[in-house]
Design a protein around this motif. Structure first.
Motif, mmCIF file in Angstrom:
data_model
loop_
_atom_site.group_PDB
_atom_site.id
_atom_site.type_symbol
_atom_site.label_atom_id
_atom_site.label_comp_id
_atom_site.label_asym_id
_atom_site.label_seq_id
_atom_site.Cartn_x
_atom_site.Cartn_y
_atom_site.Cartn_z
ATOM 1 N N SER A 94 0.832 -1.206 0.000
ATOM 2 C CA SER A 94 0.000 0.000 0.000
ATOM 3 C C SER A 94 0.866 1.255 0.000
ATOM 4 C CB SER A 94 -0.920 -0.002 1.225
ATOM 5 O OG SER A 94 -1.732 1.151 1.240
ATOM 6 N N TYR A 107 2.576 1.638 -3.435
ATOM 7 C CA TYR A 107 1.582 2.131 -4.385
ATOM 8 C C TYR A 107 1.330 3.627 -4.167
ATOM 9 C CZ TYR A 107 -2.848 2.344 -6.976
ATOM 10 O OH TYR A 107 -3.840 2.669 -7.860
ATOM 11 N N ASN A 130 -4.458 -6.698 -5.258
ATOM 12 C CA ASN A 130 -5.246 -5.885 -4.329
ATOM 13 C C ASN A 130 -5.240 -4.396 -4.689
ATOM 14 O OD1 ASN A 130 -6.087 -7.950 -2.521
ATOM 15 N ND2 ASN A 130 -4.077 -7.948 -1.545
ATOM 16 N N PHE A 131 -4.406 -4.019 -5.667
ATOM 17 C CA PHE A 131 -4.224 -2.604 -5.978
ATOM 18 C C PHE A 131 -4.589 -2.327 -7.440
ATOM 19 C CE2 PHE A 131 -1.594 -3.824 -2.464
ATOM 20 C CZ PHE A 131 -1.820 -2.809 -1.548
ATOM 21 N N ARG A 132 -5.004 -1.087 -7.694
ATOM 22 C CA ARG A 132 -5.545 -0.714 -9.003
ATOM 23 C C ARG A 132 -4.434 -0.290 -9.976
ATOM 24 N NH1 ARG A 132 -11.072 2.740 -7.550
ATOM 25 N NH2 ARG A 132 -12.176 1.022 -6.520
ATOM 26 N N PHE A 133 -3.687 -1.249 -10.417
ATOM 27 C CA PHE A 133 -2.690 -0.994 -11.451
ATOM 28 C C PHE A 133 -3.368 -1.074 -12.820
ATOM 29 C CE2 PHE A 133 0.097 -2.456 -7.982
ATOM 30 C CZ PHE A 133 1.030 -1.431 -7.998
ATOM 31 N N ASN A 134 -2.928 -0.230 -13.736
ATOM 32 C CA ASN A 134 -3.506 -0.218 -15.078
ATOM 33 C C ASN A 134 -3.060 -1.407 -15.910
ATOM 34 O OD1 ASN A 134 -5.041 2.195 -14.889
ATOM 35 N ND2 ASN A 134 -3.167 3.400 -15.077
ATOM 36 N N LYS A 153 1.046 2.011 -12.782
ATOM 37 C CA LYS A 153 -0.044 2.621 -12.003
ATOM 38 C C LYS A 153 -0.918 3.508 -12.895
ATOM 39 C CE LYS A 153 -0.833 5.397 -7.839
ATOM 40 N NZ LYS A 153 -0.197 6.118 -6.739
#
Length: 234
Positions: free
Chosen positions: A101, A104, A163-167, A234
């Protein structure tokens, strides 16, 4: 490790600011310097004061700095870095989700995260010998109060990054080419390490693990585990 730099070769000219997390003595920083020539700033962070001190002595370039910090609480603002990296250290982190987190958070939109991590699943017998020895050393480190966990699987790493909004997320793998798994000097080095562990610890479980590893060395050999590489935009 050319696989990493080939994967981002079209982006390196845009990478100016870099954060290397859990940098240790700066091994991965050296690779960054060789492959990203136009950087303006590289910062390496690690909670180990001795490692940071050694890295600071090794790198005298004013554009490279090292600071003591945990990955779970990175002391930099949001969207600061064009690239954030962590190499062979994900399994050392105390709280991987909190650390991810933070990585990111400090990565700018459009920036790239690089994870290079040893894995333990789907390995050949020589690689299994290596990670068994690594896990034994990790167990000893934990007894000494250090954060050193077992290596991860492909699935665990994918789940963490997911779990994370990577493109865009790419997953790559790297194995040592043309390795002699029965290299005498390396086998003797590991044998010596196992003997020292057996002499130092009275715990029968630790002694048994040391003996099992020694028994595998000349039967299966030893080889570094597969490196699992994540490149996330990202």
């Amino acid at each position: 490790m050319e696989v990493i730099w080939n994967a981002i070769k079209n982006r390196t000219k845009d990478i100016k600011t870099v954060l290397d997390v859990a940098t240790g003595e700066g091994y991965f920083v050296n690779l960054i310097c060789k492959n990203i020539s136009d950087y303006t700033s590289i910062i390496g962070i690690d909670p180990n004061e001795n490692a940071i001190a050694k890295a600071s002595k090794l790198y005298t370039n004013s554009r490279i700095k090292f600071h003591k910090s945990k990955a779970e609480n990175i002391p930099y603002g949001n969207d600061m870095f064009d690239m954030v990296s962590i190499s062979r250290a994900l399994h050392h982190l105390g709280d991987r989700k909190a650390s991810m987190s933070e990585m990111y958070r400090v990565l700018r939109p459009g920036g790239v995260l690089i994870i290079n991590e040893m894995i333990r699943d789907e390995q050949n017998e020589a690689q299994i010998t290596r990670y068994m020895y690594h896990h034994l050393r990790a167990e000893i480190d934990r007894l000494a109060g250090m954060s050193h966990n077992e290596t991860l699987t492909r699935y665990e790493i994918k789940q963490l990054v997911g779990n994370f909004r990577f493109n865009k997320i790419s997953f790559l793998e790297y194995n040592q080419p043309d390795i002699d798994v029965f290299n005498r000097s390396e086998i003797e080095r590991i044998e010596e390490g196992c003997d020292k562990i057996s002499e130092r610890f009275e715990d029968e479980c630790i002694k048994e693990k040391s003996l099992e590893i020694k028994g595998r060395l000349w039967r299966y050999g030893i080889q570094n585990p597969t490196q699992y590489i994540v490149i996330a935009e990202k």
